[in-house]
Design an enzyme around this catalytic site. Structure first.
Site, PDB file in Angstrom:
ATOM      1  N   ALA A  65      -8.980 -83.904-124.734  1.00 32.38           N
ATOM      2  CA  ALA A  65      -8.947 -83.066-123.538  1.00 32.38           C
ATOM      3  C   ALA A  65     -10.370 -82.586-123.293  1.00 32.38           C
ATOM      4  CB  ALA A  65      -8.013 -81.886-123.766  1.00 32.38           C
ATOM      5  N   GLY A 108      -6.450 -85.137-127.419  1.00 31.85           N
ATOM      6  CA  GLY A 108      -5.615 -85.555-126.290  1.00 31.85           C
ATOM      7  C   GLY A 108      -5.674 -87.056-126.040  1.00 31.85           C
ATOM      8  N   GLU A 111      -3.228 -88.474-128.344  1.00 31.16           N
ATOM      9  CA  GLU A 111      -1.905 -88.053-127.851  1.00 31.16           C
ATOM     10  C   GLU A 111      -1.488 -88.848-126.617  1.00 31.16           C
ATOM     11  OE1 GLU A 111      -3.471 -83.967-127.930  1.00 31.16           O
ATOM     12  OE2 GLU A 111      -1.661 -83.422-129.003  1.00 31.16           O
ATOM     13  N   GLU A 131      -8.609 -81.157-133.258  1.00 32.79           N
ATOM     14  CA  GLU A 131      -8.591 -79.885-132.519  1.00 32.79           C
ATOM     15  C   GLU A 131      -8.805 -78.673-133.421  1.00 32.79           C
ATOM     16  OE1 GLU A 131      -6.296 -82.337-132.184  1.00 32.79           O
ATOM     17  OE2 GLU A 131      -5.592 -82.477-130.108  1.00 32.79           O
TER      18      GLU A 131
HETATM   19  N1  CO8 Z   1     -14.575 -82.924-123.735  1.00 27.27           N
HETATM   20  C1  CO8 Z   1     -15.643 -82.836-122.911  1.00 27.27           C
HETATM   21  N2  CO8 Z   1     -16.760 -83.592-123.071  1.00 27.27           N
HETATM   22  C2  CO8 Z   1     -16.775 -84.449-124.103  1.00 27.27           C
HETATM   23  C3  CO8 Z   1     -15.697 -84.608-124.979  1.00 27.27           C
HETATM   24  C4  CO8 Z   1     -14.554 -83.796-124.767  1.00 27.27           C
HETATM   25  N3  CO8 Z   1     -13.439 -83.880-125.523  1.00 27.27           N
HETATM   26  N4  CO8 Z   1     -16.020 -85.531-125.910  1.00 27.27           N
HETATM   27  C5  CO8 Z   1     -17.257 -85.962-125.599  1.00 27.27           C
HETATM   28  N5  CO8 Z   1     -17.729 -85.310-124.519  1.00 27.27           N
HETATM   29  C6  CO8 Z   1     -19.031 -85.470-123.852  1.00 27.27           C
HETATM   30  C7  CO8 Z   1     -20.142 -84.818-124.659  1.00 27.27           C
HETATM   31  O1  CO8 Z   1     -20.194 -83.437-124.401  1.00 27.27           O
HETATM   32  C8  CO8 Z   1     -21.339 -85.572-124.143  1.00 27.27           C
HETATM   33  O2  CO8 Z   1     -21.686 -85.040-122.899  1.00 27.27           O
HETATM   34  P1  CO8 Z   1     -23.238 -84.640-122.590  1.00 27.27           P
HETATM   35  O3  CO8 Z   1     -23.964 -85.954-122.598  1.00 27.27           O
HETATM   36  O4  CO8 Z   1     -23.156 -84.020-121.236  1.00 27.27           O
HETATM   37  O5  CO8 Z   1     -23.680 -83.751-123.673  1.00 27.27           O
HETATM   38  C9  CO8 Z   1     -20.799 -86.979-123.908  1.00 27.27           C
HETATM   39  O6  CO8 Z   1     -19.388 -86.844-123.810  1.00 27.27           O
HETATM   40  C10 CO8 Z   1     -21.106 -87.936-125.053  1.00 27.27           C
HETATM   41  O7  CO8 Z   1     -20.626 -87.339-126.244  1.00 27.27           O
HETATM   42  P2  CO8 Z   1     -21.513 -87.221-127.569  1.00 27.27           P
HETATM   43  O8  CO8 Z   1     -22.964 -87.087-127.220  1.00 27.27           O
HETATM   44  O9  CO8 Z   1     -20.917 -86.141-128.428  1.00 27.27           O
HETATM   45  O10 CO8 Z   1     -21.267 -88.678-128.190  1.00 27.27           O
HETATM   46  P3  CO8 Z   1     -21.332 -89.089-129.721  1.00 27.27           P
HETATM   47  O11 CO8 Z   1     -21.304 -90.575-129.738  1.00 27.27           O
HETATM   48  O12 CO8 Z   1     -22.475 -88.416-130.409  1.00 27.27           O
HETATM   49  O13 CO8 Z   1     -19.990 -88.492-130.396  1.00 27.27           O
HETATM   50  C11 CO8 Z   1     -17.625 -88.035-130.474  1.00 27.27           C
HETATM   51  C12 CO8 Z   1     -18.754 -89.002-130.019  1.00 27.27           C
HETATM   52  C13 CO8 Z   1     -17.533 -88.039-132.011  1.00 27.27           C
HETATM   53  C14 CO8 Z   1     -16.317 -88.531-129.895  1.00 27.27           C
HETATM   54  C15 CO8 Z   1     -17.944 -86.590-129.986  1.00 27.27           C
HETATM   55  O14 CO8 Z   1     -18.231 -86.640-128.585  1.00 27.27           O
HETATM   56  C16 CO8 Z   1     -16.839 -85.607-130.183  1.00 27.27           C
HETATM   57  O15 CO8 Z   1     -16.614 -85.142-131.284  1.00 27.27           O
HETATM   58  N6  CO8 Z   1     -16.109 -85.246-129.094  1.00 27.27           N
HETATM   59  C17 CO8 Z   1     -15.078 -84.245-129.129  1.00 27.27           C
HETATM   60  C18 CO8 Z   1     -13.833 -84.756-129.827  1.00 27.27           C
HETATM   61  C19 CO8 Z   1     -12.775 -83.673-129.866  1.00 27.27           C
HETATM   62  O16 CO8 Z   1     -12.945 -82.627-130.448  1.00 27.27           O
HETATM   63  N7  CO8 Z   1     -11.638 -83.927-129.214  1.00 27.27           N
HETATM   64  C20 CO8 Z   1     -10.538 -83.000-129.125  1.00 27.27           C
HETATM   65  C21 CO8 Z   1     -10.662 -82.136-127.898  1.00 27.27           C
HETATM   66  S1  CO8 Z   1      -9.433 -80.830-127.805  1.00 27.27           S
HETATM   67  C22 CO8 Z   1      -8.030 -81.656-127.312  1.00 27.27           C
HETATM   68  O17 CO8 Z   1      -8.013 -82.842-127.095  1.00 27.27           O
HETATM   69  C23 CO8 Z   1      -6.814 -80.799-127.144  1.00 27.27           C
HETATM   70  C24 CO8 Z   1      -5.668 -81.589-126.516  1.00 27.27           C
HETATM   71  C25 CO8 Z   1      -4.511 -80.716-126.154  1.00 27.27           C
HETATM   72  C26 CO8 Z   1      -4.714 -79.846-124.960  1.00 27.27           C
HETATM   73  C27 CO8 Z   1      -3.387 -79.374-124.438  1.00 27.27           C
HETATM   74  C28 CO8 Z   1      -3.349 -77.964-124.024  1.00 27.27           C
HETATM   75  C29 CO8 Z   1      -1.935 -77.478-123.738  1.00 27.27           C
END
Ligand code: CO8
Length: 257
Positions: A65, A108, A111, A131
């Site tokens: 998400a 997400g 999921e 998460e």
């Molecule tokens: N949300 C928003 N932006 C994201 C997300 C995300 N989940 N994941 C990556 N991005 C963005 C980064 O911020 C970055 O943007 P910018 O260039 O503007 O800084 C761009 O994508 C590239 O990402 P990275 O530079 O981090 O790329 P890497 O190759 O270094 O890393 C990863 C890749 C490991 C995937 C890393 O991006 C990461 O850890 N992302 C987050 C993963 C995460 O924590 N996911 C869970 C999110 S919470 C969730 O899903 C809850 C679901 C349920 C919600 C329901 C509510 C009722």
């Protein structure tokens, strides 16, 4: 209809939907949800479309998400707005949906893949529920669907540590149906979707309902439901065509009646 976060193509009876927010690794925000709901509603309503294939990029199916959308959201806004409850509607799509996952399927993203009827994984796929590291937990069904797919031990470990599993481990655990080399994922997934799309459409809906019933009922009730659906399918023209085609050693032609 045009979409900003999705690419939608028709390949005969297959609707191919590609998540398309490359700069955010296909993070799922409210716009993605709204657009996916529009696509799946149109797909369900179109008798010419018989399988939906959902995919992302080589690097990410979806990295979760959208954290930037959720960062400022407090309890009142999340609760009053019933944040992300719309995903339940996505799971009510009646016709088959396959997820083709390469790269990250996190939070997400994992999921969403699990909301599809089955997952084909590239050998580069990585699944996780990280998460907890953000101070929350799964919110789009991960604690329930992942646990049903891989069992308590692995689901609990993944949710409590945020550890990602690779495609091999996901296949061993029962999360994915099959692994294919990354370069062949799109072609192989389209082939599989075409196979599903060629099936008698009423039987496809019924088979999906039967298997899903295994997750929502006890055994006796599930068996009775399966048998009743079987009985019902005996009234369809496609059943008559399918059985005649077998006996006459020819391919069947199905109309969804
Ligand atoms: N949300 C928003 N932006 C994201 C997300 C995300 N989940 N994941 C990556 N991005 C963005 C980064 O911020 C970055 O943007 P910018 O260039 O503007 O800084 C761009 O994508 C590239 O990402 P990275 O530079 O981090 O790329 P890497 O190759 O270094 O890393 C990863 C890749 C490991 C995937 C890393 O991006 C990461 O850890 N992302 C987050 C993963 C995460 O924590 N996911 C869970 C999110 S919470 C969730 O899903 C809850 C679901 C349920 C919600 C329901 C509510 C009722």
């Amino acid at each position: 209809m045009t979409y900003e976060t999705l690419l939608v193509e028709r390949h005969d009876a297959v609707t191919l939907v590609t998540l398309n927010r490359p700069k955010a690794l296909n993070a799922l925000n409210s716009q993605v949800l709204a657009e996916l709901l529009a696509v799946t509603a149109a797909y369900d309503a179109d008798p010419g479309q018989r399988c939906l294939l959902l995919t992302g990029s080589d690097k990410a199916f979806a990295a979760g998400a959208d954290i930037k959308e959720m960062e400022a959201m407090g309890f009142a806004a999340a609760y009053a707005g019933n944040f992300f409850a719309g995903w339940e509607q996505f799971t009510r799509t009646r016709k088959p949906m396959i997820a083709a996952v390469a790269g990250y399927a996190l939070g997400g993203g994992c999921e969403l893949a699990m909301m599809c009827d089955f997952i084909l994984a590239a050998d580069t796929a990585r699944f996780g529920q990280p998460e907890i590291k953000l101070g929350v937990g799964p919110g789009m069904g991960g604690s329930q669907r992942l646990t049903r797919a891989v069992g308590k031990a692995k689901a609990m470990e993944m949710c409590l540590t945020g550890r990602m599993i690779d495609a091999e481990e996901a296949e061993r655990a029962g999360l994915v149906a099959r692994i294919v080399p990354a370069a062949a994922l799109r072609e192989e997934a389209l082939k599989t979707a075409a196979l599903v799309a060629a099936m008698p459409p009423l039987a496809a809906i019924a088979n999906k309902e039967m298997v899903n019933a295994a997750f929502e009922t006890g055994l006796a009730q599930g068996l009775a439901y399966e048998r009743r659906l079987f009985h019902g399918l005996c009234a369809t023209e496609d059943k008559a065509e399918g059985m005649s085609a077998f006996v006459e050693k020819r391919a069947g032609h199905y109309t969804g009646r």
